[in-house]
Design a protein around this motif. Structure first.
Motif, PDB file in Angstrom:
ATOM      1  N   ALA A 204    -135.907  59.060-103.370  1.00 17.90           N
ATOM      2  CA  ALA A 204    -136.394  58.379-102.176  1.00 17.90           C
ATOM      3  C   ALA A 204    -137.463  57.359-102.535  1.00 17.90           C
ATOM      4  N   ILE A 205    -137.464  56.235-101.842  1.00 16.13           N
ATOM      5  CA  ILE A 205    -138.540  55.254-101.980  1.00 16.13           C
ATOM      6  C   ILE A 205    -139.782  55.831-101.306  1.00 16.13           C
ATOM      7  N   VAL A 206    -140.871  55.832-102.068  1.00 14.62           N
ATOM      8  CA  VAL A 206    -142.092  56.499-101.636  1.00 14.62           C
ATOM      9  C   VAL A 206    -143.060  55.486-101.044  1.00 14.62           C
ATOM     10  N   PRO A 207    -143.650  55.797 -99.886  1.00 20.35           N
ATOM     11  CA  PRO A 207    -144.665  54.887 -99.334  1.00 20.35           C
ATOM     12  C   PRO A 207    -145.860  54.763-100.281  1.00 20.35           C
ATOM     13  N   ASN A 208    -146.475  53.587-100.273  1.00 21.87           N
ATOM     14  CA  ASN A 208    -147.706  53.333-101.032  1.00 21.87           C
ATOM     15  C   ASN A 208    -147.505  53.364-102.546  1.00 21.87           C
ATOM     16  N   ARG A 209    -146.256  53.218-102.998  1.00 23.48           N
ATOM     17  CA  ARG A 209    -145.973  53.116-104.434  1.00 23.48           C
ATOM     18  C   ARG A 209    -145.196  51.830-104.687  1.00 23.48           C
ATOM     19  N   LEU A 210    -145.358  51.270-105.892  1.00 22.66           N
ATOM     20  CA  LEU A 210    -144.709  50.006-106.223  1.00 22.66           C
ATOM     21  C   LEU A 210    -143.207  50.181-106.426  1.00 22.66           C
ATOM     22  N   ILE A 211    -142.461  49.183-105.971  1.00 21.57           N
ATOM     23  CA  ILE A 211    -141.011  49.124-106.143  1.00 21.57           C
ATOM     24  C   ILE A 211    -140.694  47.827-106.893  1.00 21.57           C
ATOM     25  N   VAL A 212    -139.988  47.931-108.014  1.00 19.82           N
ATOM     26  CA  VAL A 212    -139.493  46.757-108.732  1.00 19.82           C
ATOM     27  C   VAL A 212    -138.058  46.513-108.277  1.00 19.82           C
ATOM     28  N   CYS A 213    -137.805  45.322-107.780  1.00 20.11           N
ATOM     29  CA  CYS A 213    -136.484  44.954-107.272  1.00 20.11           C
ATOM     30  C   CYS A 213    -136.011  43.695-108.001  1.00 20.11           C
ATOM     31  N   ASP A 214    -135.010  43.857-108.869  1.00 22.54           N
ATOM     32  CA  ASP A 214    -134.485  42.774-109.706  1.00 22.54           C
ATOM     33  C   ASP A 214    -132.994  42.634-109.389  1.00 22.54           C
ATOM     34  N   PHE A 215    -132.571  41.462-108.935  1.00 20.61           N
ATOM     35  CA  PHE A 215    -131.209  41.323-108.429  1.00 20.61           C
ATOM     36  C   PHE A 215    -130.815  39.847-108.391  1.00 20.61           C
ATOM     37  N   GLY A 216    -129.541  39.588-108.102  1.00 18.46           N
ATOM     38  CA  GLY A 216    -129.087  38.206-108.015  1.00 18.46           C
ATOM     39  C   GLY A 216    -127.725  38.092-107.372  1.00 18.46           C
ATOM     40  N   ALA A 217    -127.454  36.921-106.838  1.00 13.30           N
ATOM     41  CA  ALA A 217    -126.160  36.589-106.237  1.00 13.30           C
ATOM     42  C   ALA A 217    -125.500  35.496-107.076  1.00 13.30           C
ATOM     43  N   ALA A 218    -124.188  35.355-106.918  1.00 14.84           N
ATOM     44  CA  ALA A 218    -123.463  34.274-107.580  1.00 14.84           C
ATOM     45  C   ALA A 218    -122.652  33.504-106.542  1.00 14.84           C
ATOM     46  N   VAL A 219    -122.667  32.191-106.657  1.00 10.38           N
ATOM     47  CA  VAL A 219    -121.925  31.299-105.768  1.00 10.38           C
ATOM     48  C   VAL A 219    -121.063  30.368-106.616  1.00 10.38           C
ATOM     49  N   GLN A 220    -119.759  30.465-106.436  1.00  2.00           N
ATOM     50  CA  GLN A 220    -118.795  29.639-107.174  1.00  2.00           C
ATOM     51  C   GLN A 220    -119.075  29.646-108.679  1.00  2.00           C
ATOM     52  N   GLY A 221    -119.383  30.846-109.175  1.00  3.26           N
ATOM     53  CA  GLY A 221    -119.565  31.037-110.612  1.00  3.26           C
ATOM     54  C   GLY A 221    -120.970  30.825-111.116  1.00  3.26           C
ATOM     55  N   TYR A 222    -121.918  30.442-110.265  1.00  2.05           N
ATOM     56  CA  TYR A 222    -123.297  30.157-110.687  1.00  2.05           C
ATOM     57  C   TYR A 222    -124.259  31.190-110.110  1.00  2.05           C
TER      58      TYR A 222
END
Length: 381
Positions: free
Chosen positions: A233-251
């Motif tokens: 579970a995501i805990v209140p008052n603690r840091l969350i690292v969120c690393d992500f990405g989308a691709a559009v027409q191959g980029y």
């Protein structure tokens, strides 16, 4: 919810024929008869063909006069729909007729005895062995960086697609935070649920695919740079690292934000501010003529001055691959040029405690750089 579907239809044409022409001109200038490409990102860059990255039957041969794409029967339909060249041949493997990979390669090349062929630098050892066996009198060039050199400088049309992917990622994260915020205090949102909601939002907003499997890591899990996500579970008052990405027409796009639902500890706030400053210092030095090593140094020295460091480079190029040239690290001597697209992503990872990483995708401009990822660098939501 704002969709980017219509925006995608209005994007500037990539003009792939000009890319092939550059390869063909290179062949003529260097007295080579053909260029053999067998890694999916380069094939897609030159043709638009979208196939299986892991397929052994996804090969491109560019000669001075023509383009031949060799595909398996499973991929032929997808290739015909996605290819954007105006003049090409598609050869479909048919082992029942003894028309395997090297049958079509020989058909495309003809007699190449005592002539030079450029082989993809990422060619597999087994394919290389077959080339040397099948074309024993041919001269092979294994070392050209032509496609890397072409891909490293983005055209305005390519930057448009990367920026659209970044906009999708920005908006998807905001939508996800708004969805998760009311439920986090009661422990009703896991890292996995947050990640899947985020990824689904990117698709709903117009992403064609994900750049990579998202990282959503809270508290101790965030101390691992590539943590992925768990059922914790995501805990209140603690840091969350969120690393992500989308691709559009191959980029692709690539962004990391570190934040908390509620006030984190004093130490977490302190380290978060150190990383933010390091990220800003690295970004500030990005401009044409500067080495990528200097970008790494700017971020790294900023953190070392307060007793921290990080076990990875400060960034990497972004384009048809999520990680491509130039490398932004202390080992790199690459020089930045206008219209290169890179990431700047320093971090601090305290094992058993927490982690912080802040990352933007930026494009090198005439006199500096411009961030393509624009989501607020906000600590508390």
């Amino acid at each position: 919810m704002k969709s980017h579907m219509n925006i995608k239809n209005e994007l500037t044409d990539l003009n792939p024929n000009s890319r092939v022409e550059k390869v063909q001109n290179y062949l003529k200038e260097n007295d080579c008869v053909a260029y053999f490409v067998n890694n999916a990102p380069d094939v897609r860059y030159l043709t638009g063909a979208k196939g299986d990255d892991h397929s052994v039957a996804y090969e491109l041969i560019v000669t001075q006069e023509k383009v031949n794409l060799i595909v398996s029967p499973l991929e032929a339909g997808v290739v015909h729909k996605s290819i954007f060249l105006s003049d090409f041949e598609v050869n479909v493997l048919d082992y029942t007729k003894q028309q395997g990979l090297f049958y079509w390669i020989k058909e495309a090349l003809g007699d190449v005895a005592n002539k030079k062929i450029i082989l993809d630098p990422r060619i597999s050892a087994s394919t290389l062995d077959q080339f040397e066996e099948q074309f024993s009198e041919t001269i092979f060039d294994y070392g050209t960086t032509l496609l890397q050199d072409l891909r490293i400088i983005k055209t305005p049309a390519e930057i448009e697609r990367i920026e659209t992917a970044c906009e999708i990622a920005d908006e998807a994260l905001m939508q996800t935070i708004e969805w998760a915020s009311p439920m986090v205090k009661s422990g009703k949102v896991s890292e996995r649920e947050f990640a899947k909601y985020l990824e689904n939002e990117m698709f709903l907003l117009g992403a064609d695919e994900l750049s990579f499997s998202s990282v959503v890591a809270c508290a101790v899990n965030a101390s691992y740079p590539h943590a992925g996500y768990t059922d914790q579970a995501i805990v209140p008052n603690r840091l969350i690292v969120c690393d992500f990405g989308a691709a559009v027409q191959g980029y692709h796009s690539d962004m990391t934000r570190t934040f908390s639902f509620g006030e984190p500890s004093q130490k977490e706030v302190e380290v978060w501010n150190y990383v933010l400053e390091a990220q800003q210092k690295g970004t500030k030095v990005v401009e044409p003529g500067i080495s990528t090593k200097s970008v790494d140094e700017a971020s790294r020295i900023s953190l070392q001055a307060v007793g921290y460091d990080f076990p990875h480079g400060t960034g990497h190029g972004v384009g048809v691959e999520i990680h491509e040239a130039p490398n932004v690290s202390y080992r790199s001597e690459a020089i930045l040029k206008e219209n290169m697209v890179i990431t700047v992503e320093p971090g601090v990872y305290l094992e058993g405690e927490f982690g912080v990483r802040i990352e933007d995708t930026v494009v090198v401009t005439k006199d500096g750089c411009r961030a393509l990822t624009k989501f607020p660098k906000q600590l508390v939501f």
